[in-house]
Design a protein around this motif. Structure first.
Motif, PDB file in Angstrom:
ATOM      1  N   GLN A 314     -44.089 -18.986  86.597  1.00  0.00           N
ATOM      2  CA  GLN A 314     -42.774 -18.917  87.234  1.00  0.00           C
ATOM      3  C   GLN A 314     -41.764 -18.112  86.434  1.00  0.00           C
ATOM      4  O   GLN A 314     -40.625 -18.527  86.238  1.00  0.00           O
ATOM      5  CB  GLN A 314     -42.232 -20.329  87.491  1.00  0.00           C
ATOM      6  N   ARG A 315     -42.187 -16.978  85.959  1.00  0.00           N
ATOM      7  CA  ARG A 315     -41.264 -16.106  85.219  1.00  0.00           C
ATOM      8  C   ARG A 315     -41.863 -14.712  85.111  1.00  0.00           C
ATOM      9  O   ARG A 315     -43.050 -14.501  85.365  1.00  0.00           O
ATOM     10  CB  ARG A 315     -41.023 -16.680  83.826  1.00  0.00           C
ATOM     11  N   GLU A 316     -41.034 -13.779  84.716  1.00  0.00           N
ATOM     12  CA  GLU A 316     -41.493 -12.451  84.338  1.00  0.00           C
ATOM     13  C   GLU A 316     -41.607 -12.427  82.826  1.00  0.00           C
ATOM     14  O   GLU A 316     -40.837 -13.082  82.137  1.00  0.00           O
ATOM     15  CB  GLU A 316     -40.469 -11.406  84.811  1.00  0.00           C
ATOM     16  N   LEU A 317     -42.586 -11.699  82.317  1.00  0.00           N
ATOM     17  CA  LEU A 317     -42.772 -11.666  80.864  1.00  0.00           C
ATOM     18  C   LEU A 317     -42.211 -10.380  80.282  1.00  0.00           C
ATOM     19  O   LEU A 317     -42.166  -9.345  80.948  1.00  0.00           O
ATOM     20  CB  LEU A 317     -44.256 -11.779  80.524  1.00  0.00           C
ATOM     21  N   TYR A 318     -41.829 -10.469  79.043  1.00  0.00           N
ATOM     22  CA  TYR A 318     -41.220  -9.331  78.362  1.00  0.00           C
ATOM     23  C   TYR A 318     -42.295  -8.524  77.639  1.00  0.00           C
ATOM     24  O   TYR A 318     -43.033  -9.059  76.812  1.00  0.00           O
ATOM     25  CB  TYR A 318     -40.178  -9.848  77.366  1.00  0.00           C
ATOM     26  N   GLN A 319     -42.394  -7.266  77.985  1.00  0.00           N
ATOM     27  CA  GLN A 319     -43.298  -6.360  77.292  1.00  0.00           C
ATOM     28  C   GLN A 319     -42.582  -5.816  76.074  1.00  0.00           C
ATOM     29  O   GLN A 319     -41.628  -5.047  76.214  1.00  0.00           O
ATOM     30  CB  GLN A 319     -43.676  -5.181  78.202  1.00  0.00           C
ATOM     31  N   LEU A 320     -43.036  -6.187  74.908  1.00  0.00           N
ATOM     32  CA  LEU A 320     -42.396  -5.656  73.712  1.00  0.00           C
ATOM     33  C   LEU A 320     -42.770  -4.198  73.600  1.00  0.00           C
ATOM     34  O   LEU A 320     -43.852  -3.857  73.139  1.00  0.00           O
ATOM     35  CB  LEU A 320     -42.844  -6.405  72.462  1.00  0.00           C
ATOM     36  N   THR A 321     -41.847  -3.343  74.032  1.00  0.00           N
ATOM     37  CA  THR A 321     -42.227  -1.928  74.114  1.00  0.00           C
ATOM     38  C   THR A 321     -42.515  -1.343  72.753  1.00  0.00           C
ATOM     39  O   THR A 321     -43.522  -0.687  72.547  1.00  0.00           O
ATOM     40  CB  THR A 321     -41.134  -1.127  74.837  1.00  0.00           C
ATOM     41  N   GLU A 322     -41.631  -1.597  71.813  1.00  0.00           N
ATOM     42  CA  GLU A 322     -41.953  -1.080  70.483  1.00  0.00           C
ATOM     43  C   GLU A 322     -42.397  -2.242  69.631  1.00  0.00           C
ATOM     44  O   GLU A 322     -41.588  -2.938  69.049  1.00  0.00           O
ATOM     45  CB  GLU A 322     -40.764  -0.383  69.834  1.00  0.00           C
ATOM     46  N   LYS A 323     -43.715  -2.427  69.612  1.00  0.00           N
ATOM     47  CA  LYS A 323     -44.230  -3.514  68.789  1.00  0.00           C
ATOM     48  C   LYS A 323     -44.042  -3.134  67.328  1.00  0.00           C
ATOM     49  O   LYS A 323     -44.435  -2.057  66.918  1.00  0.00           O
ATOM     50  CB  LYS A 323     -45.705  -3.756  69.093  1.00  0.00           C
ATOM     51  N   PRO A 324     -43.459  -4.034  66.548  1.00  0.00           N
ATOM     52  CA  PRO A 324     -43.329  -3.735  65.118  1.00  0.00           C
ATOM     53  C   PRO A 324     -44.723  -3.571  64.523  1.00  0.00           C
ATOM     54  O   PRO A 324     -45.723  -3.709  65.235  1.00  0.00           O
ATOM     55  CB  PRO A 324     -42.625  -4.975  64.562  1.00  0.00           C
ATOM     56  N   GLU A 325     -44.765  -3.293  63.247  1.00  0.00           N
ATOM     57  CA  GLU A 325     -46.086  -3.061  62.644  1.00  0.00           C
ATOM     58  C   GLU A 325     -47.161  -3.849  63.385  1.00  0.00           C
ATOM     59  O   GLU A 325     -47.082  -5.061  63.478  1.00  0.00           O
ATOM     60  CB  GLU A 325     -46.126  -3.528  61.169  1.00  0.00           C
TER      61      GLU A 325
END
Lengths: 336, 336, 336, 336, 336, 336
Positions: A314-325
């Motif tokens: 029941q939600r949209e997920l956040y795509q971490l576009t710039e994944k840290p290391e």
């Protein structure tokens, strides 16, 4: 004949490779010509394809769900998604019958399965049993693992949603067992043997609840009784067979199985009433949710910052576009 | 020594009769004198009583839950309810040890039990089995009834709330079986044998879930596993023992047991997916609710138009002050 | 001109028979040619059909929802379901206008209706009133039945979901009344007259809430007030008209009507506070659920073991593929 | 004989004044002496009092709920709350019988009632009817107000929780009507006449649902049918009597009454489907909540920053200890 | 070039006017010809349009979401809704580049926005601040209004559902502030300054939560933190900047912001614990619901008595077909 | 003067030791003599005590919540629980004032606190920060730990339910951080730094939400805003102060804080939308539940197999009467 993963396919590609048939739907055009819609799959996803009547005439099949097929065709966009216009198609069986060579045929590419090495996971589970368990609990768990070794390595962990693929049950079991074991270490006065045994066995009923690892489906028994009671009975019977000596201990293990969904509304007829049962419920749920999220994030290739809505979460997920290391997956920790 | 039912007792009465001890709670007055609070019971209700120190000195007991006692005392109001000030008290065991005669001692008056005749109900159930069932279902149900005949006639159907008394399980089974049978007759294409067998066996797990029919309590196994799975296992084992020949039919019967609470939040791990299972769920729930209401209405002797709030039903009930022509309970209908 | 039931139609059949028009949707092909999509129905189901422009030119209609039509055409598969390509089509009205004979025209085949004989059910209800009721309750129920006899025999019991067809309200009333009556017999001290009267009248408000028995729809009044209060008012007014003498008894009957949905979240402004009201709520709900399941099971002709998901019941139902000895529907029991 | 309000009483005070008896509970001390516990009330609250046996001997009563009594006694702390030890007590009736003078007897001090002037509120409502309504709606509302004028000025608006005192229904009606009217002014295309009429009449059924304004209690009819349907019927009947000419308009007004609890789980059988109904639901709920909070804040004299837990609101409320510049209550706005 | 509002368009119309592009979706026909589906919008609604390959060849675009376009085409029915077959299309940018005149180009017609005059609403809010607030609360509110003046006049109040258009936040703020102010006037001892300040600022976080007023979308920060906490922080920072002197008063204002969704399940981490906070929650919710209903009623042009189902409100709404004397929207009341 | 822990006290014991005063409640006996009820506590539990008037005369106090007192008295049973009849009592302050020696006075025995060594836990957390974190996240977490070091070591983690004692927040933080860190190791592509930082900081707002570690109580700010938003602001401010360079990373950390209750109904205004946030939610909840169960099991000294009902967990817990080989608490694992 290089295999292009469906997940990587692009408009305009010429395709010449193997697939597994996942769905078959015959149709007729408005002027009465027959055609076939096949949903083809490989381990990375699935793809709609059309056999128009001119092709169907020369490649009449028959095509059934589960068939492996060699296909020549072209990828075109249709209503916002890619579709394969098939030009030639044979089943692997047909190729074998005419003694043709099956060039580059690699069945492991053709249906989804756990990304982890199954032999490694199995070995790791056995090590856990060896190091964490002793006495009758060790004997009981070991006998169940050995009895179901081959099906357990193939079985999915669900019909959809998470781990719904070959080897999914083993992967889920491996994660839950390790989570349970390391979590139990932090808490004093827990019976860690119970926790580890319960974690390994918690979903054993799914061996009877689900069938067809490549395209998981409920069995009739699974639909009518559910994996919780089926798994409980498997453990009861194994306990009888190995003359399990401690009825009180066995009852606590059974309680973990019966209560591992945590709440009645999620299908456990009884609530967890021991800390050991509570712990197994939590780590089971945690691993399911982590996998659900991972699969939903991976399936979304839109390039947007938020995935489409996930109905169960029941939600949209956040795509971490710039994944840290980038963080490499941890080695399976050595049981200590 | 006439037995006054607790439900009929009034302020000022002099009491001289038997009771069963239901609770024992020792105390001390502010100036350090010991006293005892005993909850005494008979089949119609329960009553708080006090043994002040002067009485306790001469009648020291000991008194334990479950003891039958002969009591002389007087009824007084205390904080809005009746309380018995005990003047003399002996346990039946003490009387026996001193070879005294137990005048008018009738154990059936001293704890709550079903108002229906147990032998009649049992016979009626057997008739139902005889007339409605045939073949393996008949054999299975009969073997389970016979195997548990004596406990089934004593067992309560719940710890509290409804039918929580000796013979309560038999009474509830008898009602549910008759309701299920006559309801099934109205619907076409139902497997009525399944319905009747499921109705008779639906609560069989309570034989293991509950103990102490006079003052029902959960067993440890009952608390940790629940009567649904316990009953299911009893049926599975009986089916193995009598070589039940039709696995599909057995599975449908098991489904009725597993789903008879109707919803997961009420403890059924799976929802009813056949009309037979749905029917048994409904008539089970109906009989429980009818009994709950009947017991709550009877327990309220306030003379007001509405009973006190019923916590589980979440309402006050209406006492029909002028009941129209009294309606005699129907005869157990003859199975046809 | 034999009528093929829609439920029995198969690909390739040549069709020449009557239907009722259920939906009309005009469209244009991409090159601007007009066409019509008609949903045609008979008592067994419904069927999409197309009138392409060449046909439409010769058979221009007009076609409206509710029209009976004579159709010639051919059945073809389209996107996984059957579709009728219409070759000729006249409305029954057109045929009559040109004085053609209406061969084999049988309106009872053309829309869904109760499978039970309406005259028999009505008679049975009257018998119940005759045998179970007496005095003012009998008079009240009888006057309401007589006043609404013709509409009650046509009315549906719902817009969708269950009994949503001609005669559905009568069928539902007949089942609920019989269930209520026989259930009440098992419980002592119930006012069975109240139960039977309440069961017969519980849904009387649907006569005002719903319209168009062939394709049930809510009335404006029904949408804005609901059948519970509408039915209550009908009974109040009838009681005034027949000078109902016992206000306390009437109030209890009204309470049954007002509370028959059992819970506030299902639309009863007050909870059942008498056993009589509780009983009517249960058997009403039971009959609705049994019919829902029966209709869903029958509508599924896929041949699979489980039906598609039922949205209201929130589950898939199990098709008993090998029904044990078929069980004939019971005769309507003789009221005794 | 100055009346000390109960809310202002303090430990050690000597009391000599009138009260109303709210509860009577006889008891016996451990050594058998009879005593009485009386809950005494005035308009500011209630107070437990004891008549020990020595007092009871000289002032035997009888004392019944609703009696006015003249009391002499002393305030003492008991288990954390104040309690009145009665030294002398007569009922007003006794005083009258012996022709004593009733000095300073002011019944308006002795039970809780609305803090607003009833005549003013009633006049204000009539002004609203005069200025906001016209035609049949005006006639209908006016006839209902006139018909119930005397009871409406006394009636409470609830059994507990909020406005549960004499004049509470009028106060609540006055607030809701004004809120509805001024809110409706902000929104275009609303039928403000409907809103105002619905707001004035929304709780009219409480005139039949509740009795005993000084200590509100449900009537049997109120318990079994609820004020929503009772009020709806009152409006229907009044509409018939005044030959209300516009059935569509009447239906919309009825819809407001039926739906004014906003949701089925709060007792409205139908959801608000017009903006007019939605508006009345909101301002009704708003006024109830504002009053609940006001009453809970005032009842808490602990001096702490947070009140005790409010069970219905499920929270503790914040006492603004240093209220900024005190804000005088607004004048009743002039209807414009 | 007269602008036909999309809401007023009819089958067969020849269209020649401006639109804003809302969605772009490329496709291919079955024989491989590319085409474009554009969703075009104006302030009254949106419309699907097709650029078939022959048109696309001459008018290749590119077309992007947010572009203004001049279009020539024809309206045709397709699957039950209107669709525009485009014959000619240029972006406004293209027209400008070739120095063509933009005849009748009026951007205010091309996207939805508040129907109220923004300058008037803003002025009205400032008047409210001037007349209702004083001291630090006035200073705080004023500084926040001034700081965000330009964005506040453009911002939408939601992504969908209600006020999801340019100026929506201002419109909603204006309504809520006026409702709060006039409601607070009726209740004694309320801190009306707090109520008014809280009402004006309650949704200020939406300035950061939402972006793109013409087609509202969540910001990443909005998705991950929500407007409640974002707005709270804005107020805290502004209070620091203007050296707000009264920490207790500020805390109460913050409490209103944090709790304005009324319940935790609606996203307020804490429940309203003051009457001021409760009041703001109610009028916020009321205005949202009134707008939702208004927008749903207006969007339904079916001519039926009930709208289609509204998913959030979970009901169909009643279209008052014969609205009684039309009621003009009230003038913005003069703050007094 | 040996300290007997309250948990180990038995009827009849003579007591001569120190306690902390937890509650003070003055009363009067029926004949007007004043007395005091003091709830006394030590680290193992609490105990009711009485100072009758004869004692109170010689030991008048005053006694306030939080005072340490030296007490001589005797343990007696009263209404089923132990109660201390005080014979002599001085506050520690009184003893100090008269320069008496405080023999064996050990404050650490007198109120509940974490059973783990605080210095060890703090060191362990710092090691975790040192080994798992780097760069700005390390700097941020470290600065917050250092800034709040002294309060963090004292603060409780809740008002009641779990960890509601001195050092409770540190203990809970230590468990959650270790659980989060080891769990994150099992999952590929997680940002473990985020997980660890989020786990350490998740409850930092409780430093402002709760006060009085010995008898935890909410602050006004805590009641009106809640620890979630308070903690979020603390992190935002610390990030500003240490010039946190990566706004995207910071936002993800803030998201973990805001969402760590997992669901809106539990007080998180937004749902976890990253796997890192989901993981922290799960292990936080797991540790809270494990502690709740541990505390409830330990508090139950009835010797029965099931504890009393736990209101928050809504169940009774199973006391494993014969614990298999006792399992020593694990050493805090060495961070690797």
């Amino acid at each position: 004949m290089i295999h292009h993963l469906i997940a990587d396919m692009k408009e305009g590609m010429e395709i010449q490779q193997y697939f597994m048939v996942r769905e078959v739907e015959p149709g007729h055009t408005r002027n009465g010509e027959p055609y076939l819609t096949l949903v083809l799959g490989d381990r990375s996803g699935s793809l709609k394809s059309k056999l128009w009547s001119n092709v169907l005439k020369d490649f009449p099949g028959p095509f059934r769900v589960g068939d492996y097929v060699a296909v020549v065709g072209q990828l075109r966009p249709f209503r916002g998604e890619l579709q394969l216009t098939v030009q030639k198609i044979w089943t692997v069986q047909q190729i074998r019958q005419i003694k043709q060579e099956l060039k580059d045929f690699d069945v492991s590419l053709l249906h989804p399965s756990t990304p982890y090495d199954r032999a490694m996971m199995w070995r790791d589970l056995l090590d856990l049993v060896d190091q964490e368990l002793s006495g009758p609990l060790q004997e009981l768990v070991l006998s169940l693992l050995q009895q179901h070794e081959s099906t357990w390595q193939l079985a999915p962990a669900a019909r959809r949603i998470h781990h719904a693929y070959e080897g999914g049950l083993l992967e889920h079991t491996w994660f839950v067992a390790r989570l349970a074991c390391q979590t139990a270490r932090l808490y004093p006065n827990l019976n860690r043997q119970l926790v580890v045994a319960g974690a390994i066995l918690h979903d054993i009923g799914k061996l009877k609840e689900l069938a067809q690892p490549y395209a998981p489906e409920y069995t009739v028994t699974g639909q009518l009784l559910g994996h919780i009671v089926l798994g409980w009975e498997m453990i009861r019977q194994a306990a009888v067979e190995c003359h399990f000596p401690d009825q009180g201990l066995l009852l606590q293990l059974e309680h973990i199985i019966i209560t591992h969904h945590g709440f009645q509304e999620f299908g456990s007829p009884v609530l967890p009433k021991t800390r050991e049962a509570m712990l197994v419920y939590f780590v089971d749920d945690l691993d399911a949710k982590m996998k659900m999220m991972e699969q939903h994030l991976q399936a979304d290739t839109s390039g947007r910052e938020f995935t489409p809505y996930h109905r169960l979460l029941q939600r949209e997920l956040y795509q971490l576009t710039e994944k840290p290391e980038t963080v490499p997956p941890e080695e399976a920790p050595e049981a200590d």
